[in-house]
Design an enzyme around this catalytic site. Structure first.
Site, short mmCIF file in Angstrom:
data_model
loop_
_atom_site.label_atom_id
_atom_site.label_comp_id
_atom_site.label_asym_id
_atom_site.label_seq_id
_atom_site.Cartn_x
_atom_site.Cartn_y
_atom_site.Cartn_z
N GLU A 52 0.86 -1.18 0.00
CA GLU A 52 0.00 0.00 0.00
C GLU A 52 0.90 1.23 0.00
OE1 GLU A 52 -3.52 2.29 2.55
OE2 GLU A 52 -2.61 0.45 3.34
N ARG A 287 6.15 -13.41 8.93
CA ARG A 287 6.81 -12.14 8.60
C ARG A 287 8.19 -12.08 9.26
NH1 ARG A 287 3.57 -7.32 11.34
NH2 ARG A 287 5.41 -6.20 10.62
N LYS A 297 4.17 1.35 10.53
CA LYS A 297 4.26 2.59 9.77
C LYS A 297 3.86 3.79 10.61
CE LYS A 297 3.55 0.60 5.17
NZ LYS A 297 2.67 0.55 3.98
#
Length: 586
Positions: A52, A287, A297
């Site tokens: 994104e 991950r 973020k």
């Protein structure tokens, strides 16, 4: 160079569960004999990296990039770069540009057979809207008028089912009309929402009539003001994969619970005749959880906005632009990703694994140089004032032995009456086992002469301002006489007359806690107050042509890079990428 480091990657890709799945699909011909909408043949392996564009990529994203692009490469397939830009309020062209640059810098490309495969979710908004309408007509979606808070209240818990919305059985025609009004901008943000009609009693919370479209009156970086309704990621993602003929949709483990919704969307749209088999399948891997960093973020943005760091590319940041400026190489990051592998189980990887990969990458190829970071003047009292610089110049290899291209390269640098040495290399009263300079002791100036310390100068406060010594003209390294001198100390130095002045920035880890934000902790409380130290240093003159991005090993101190933004021909600035050895584990 070891076989493991050839091209920055192991020569044989390691086995993991994803390769087992792909091998089985190829053997079964699951994705064989496919064609795209233009009638072109499709490879059996088509993956994608779908960030994104709402921030800068970090080291965690590198794992996904290497995995998706790497699998496609190894199986002769292709990997798409796709921007999942369904949230206009947080996305920006700046992030699109930096993501493209970072993927290229890591060494990957989305072209295949001469065709680019760079896509945007926003390119499919028309199809997604039509897909949502098809779900409404088939009784699989409805427009709800509950606000977000009420929807949370009626969602239920892990042990209790949710409560049906009062509008769950709204007629399809009415939902279609309201959905069209949502698109036309008739309704305000948050007043209406389109939900999939699945089961409010499902044990999987993601299937309890999830939202699939919401109203957002916001300008989109790609579509402008064309839309004021936007699909939710969980609805858009499987559609994007299907339209791009993705075979293996590889996600991180947090999306595992959403896989049933992923499959549900594809099945319903296939039933409506909008999508053709075979459908893509989603697979999840653990991950990259690296210690001593944060990858949220929101938290990274907080560090930037509160000026705790100097921007997204601050060398202490775990962003790819920050690591690049720090001196990390794409080969080192790819090597770290290969070494940590792909697993179905979450685990923590110590930051030293990343640092070790950088050392292993740079050790055989970084040019050597001498830098004095904490300078103290050394005066050779008997060195001739008018010595021939050519005759007295010292030489040293540019690269370590065994370098495949430059094994014989030699650098030459002058020696003079006054030198700079490291302050820690002199003690007026030596401690036990100290073999460097102290009155009466002999040491070798690395690549140069043997000298004997005769004393030191002090200021009024008793601080040592200079050290004095005499040298032995027949002791120069590489000459026959040098073998007759046996000394234990070997000091780095640069000529005070010829040295280059430079700003050197010593970086450490940004956090002192290996898990700075675990368990709801205030991550800022774990900030390392010594994460950056700025020094005025002296470098050997061979570095005068160093250009931004050039990497070196400063002997004794570590690996350094000429700063990409601040270093110029008039002002040299070097960042320490990593020390020569891991000091955190001690």
């Amino acid at each position: 160079m070891s076989k493991e480091l050839k091209n920055g990657l192991p020569p044989t890709p390691p086995t993991n569960f994803l390769r087992g799945i792909i091998d089985a699909d190829i053997a079964a011909g699951t994705y064989a004999n496919r064609q795209d909408a233009q009638g072109e043949s499709l490879p059996q392996v088509v993956t994608r990296f779908p960030p994104e564009p709402n921030g800068y990529l970090h080291i965690g994203h590198a794992k996904s990039i290497c995995l998706n692009f790497g699998l496609a490469r190894d199986y002769g397939g292709r990997c798409h770069l796709r921007f999942d830009d369904t949230n206009p309020e947080k996305e920006d062209q700046e992030y699109v540009d930096t993501i493209i640059d970072s993927v290229k810098w890591l060494g990957f490309d989305w072209h295949h057979d001469g065709h680019p495969h760079l896509y945007y979710a926003s390119n499919y908004f028309d199809f997604m809207y039509a897909g949502a309408q098809a779900l409404i007509r088939a009784g699989h979606a409805y427009v709800d008028e509950q606000n977000a808070e009420r929807m949370r209240e009626t969602r239920g818990t892990l042990t209790e089912p949710g409560i049906d919305s009062p509008w769950r059985n709204r007629p399809a025609e009415e939902s279609l009309r309201l959905f069209d009004e949502m698109r036309a901008g008739t309704h305000a943000d948050g007043t209406l929402i389109l939900r999939a009609k699945i089961s409010m009693a499902s044990p999987n919370m993601n299937l309890r009539d999830p939202a699939i479209y919401r109203i957002r009156h916001a300008t989109h970086h790609n579509t402008g003001d064309k839309w004021c309704v936007y699909p939710m990621y969980s609805f858009a993602h499987p559609i994007e994969d299907a339209l791009e003929n993705i075979s293996h949709s590889i996600c991180t483990l947090e999306f595992e619970d959403q896989r049933p919704l992923y499959d549900w969307v594809l099945e319903r749209l296939a039933e409506a005749g909008l999508l053709q088999p075979p459908a893509p399948r989603q697979y999840e891997f653990a991950r990259l959880n690296l210690t001593y960093i944060v990858t949220s973020k929101r938290k990274l943005k907080q560090l930037v906005d509160e000026k705790i760091v100097d921007g997204w590319d601050d060398p202490r940041m775990p962003t790819l632009v920050g690591l690049r400026r720090r001196g990390y190489t794409p080969e080192a990051i790819r090597l770290m990703c290969e070494r940590t592998g792909a697993s179905k189980h979450n685990s923590w990887i110590d930051y030293s694994v990343l640092e070790g990969a950088l050392r292993d990458d740079l050790d055989p190829k970084a040019a050597r140089a001498v830098a004095v970071l904490n300078p103290l003047k050394l005066i050779i009292d008997n060195f001739p004032e008018n010595a021939d610089a050519t005759e007295t110049a010292c030489s040293a290899p540019v690269y370590p032995m065994g370098h495949p291209e430059h094994d014989s390269a030699v650098r030459r640098f002058p020696i003079s009456k006054e030198l700079w040495i490291e302050r820690e290399d002199f003690m007026e009263v030596p401690s036990k086992g100290y073999f460097r300079l102290f009155p009466g002791n002999r040491v070798r100036l690395r690549y140069g002469y043997v000298v004997e310390c005769t004393g030191c100068d002090k200021d009024e406060q008793g601080n040592i301002t200079a050290v004095h010594c005499t040298y032995f003209p027949d002791s120069k390294s590489g000459t026959p006489g040098s073998a007759t001198y046996k000394v234990k100390g070997n000091l780095h130095w640069v000529s005070a007359v010829h040295a280059l002045q430079a700003e050197v920035r010593l970086y450490e880890r940004l956090f002192i806690d290996p898990h700075p934000d675990a368990g709801g902790k205030d991550f800022k409380a774990a900030l390392n107050p010594d994460s950056r130290q700025v020094l005025q240093a002296y470098l050997e003159p061979t570095l005068q042509d160093a250009r931004p991005g050039d990497l070196f090993q400063f002997e004794r101190h570590g690996y350094f890079v000429a700063d990409q933004l601040d270093s110029t021909a008039d002002k040299l600035v070097f960042n320490r990428a990593v020390t020569l050895k891991d000091s955190w584990g001690k």
